[in-house]
Scaffold this active site. Structure first.
Site, PDB file in Angstrom:
ATOM      1  CB  ILE A  16      -0.473   0.346   1.083  1.00 17.20           C
ATOM      2  CG1 ILE A  16      -2.072  -1.427   1.711  1.00 17.20           C
ATOM      3  CG2 ILE A  16      -1.565   1.186   1.304  1.00 17.20           C
ATOM      4  CD1 ILE A  16      -2.949  -1.477  -0.063  1.00 17.20           C
ATOM      5  CD  GLU A  17       3.230   5.185  -4.410  1.00 14.99           C
ATOM      6  OE1 GLU A  17       3.875   6.483  -4.071  1.00 14.99           O
ATOM      7  OE2 GLU A  17       2.913   4.489  -4.621  1.00 14.99           O
TER       8      GLU A  17
END
Length: 130
Positions: free
Chosen positions: A123-124
């Site tokens: 997850i960015e």
């Protein structure tokens, strides 16, 4: 006639446990959960987008050939400063795996922080500069 795509409407995340995954996205990223369709499928909503949660091994879903938990690499955009993102993730007990780092998003330069969801998806969390 030329065919073009306008926008992304929704994505599907294959997860080991819908309850654990939905809870994480609600608690950590502030998404809203909804049940829909037959068999009470679960989705997470934010802005004008939706993330459908597909239980691993479930029947009745048309899906990718190798739809397994933890194979996604997703970028979510926020207006929150990266320092505040990091503090929030730490408060939620989420390990920051990288960041803040400069990246290039669809609309230009971003500063990003990375973590993993309960299924191991990357997850960015990106904030556009300026």
């Amino acid at each position: 006639m030329r065919f073009t795509v306008d926008r992304l409407d929704h994505i599907v995340i294959t997860c080991r446990d819908v309850e654990i995954t939905a809870s994480w996205y609600q608690r950590v990223l502030g998404m809203e959960r909804e049940e829909y369709g037959r068999n009470n499928r679960s989705a997470l909503k934010f802005g004008g987008q939706k993330v459908n949660l597909r239980p691993y091994g479930s029947e009745g879903w048309i899906t990718a050939d190798d739809a397994i938990p933890g194979c996604q690499d997703l970028c979510f955009v926020t207006a929150v400063r990266t320092e505040d993102i990091i503090e929030h993730l730490q408060t939620c007990g989420v390990t920051v795996t990288e960041g803040p780092v400069e990246r290039l998003g669809a609309l230009g330069p971003t500063v990003s922080v990375y973590c993993h969801d309960p299924d191991g998806n990357l997850i960015e969390l990106a904030c556009y500069a300026g």
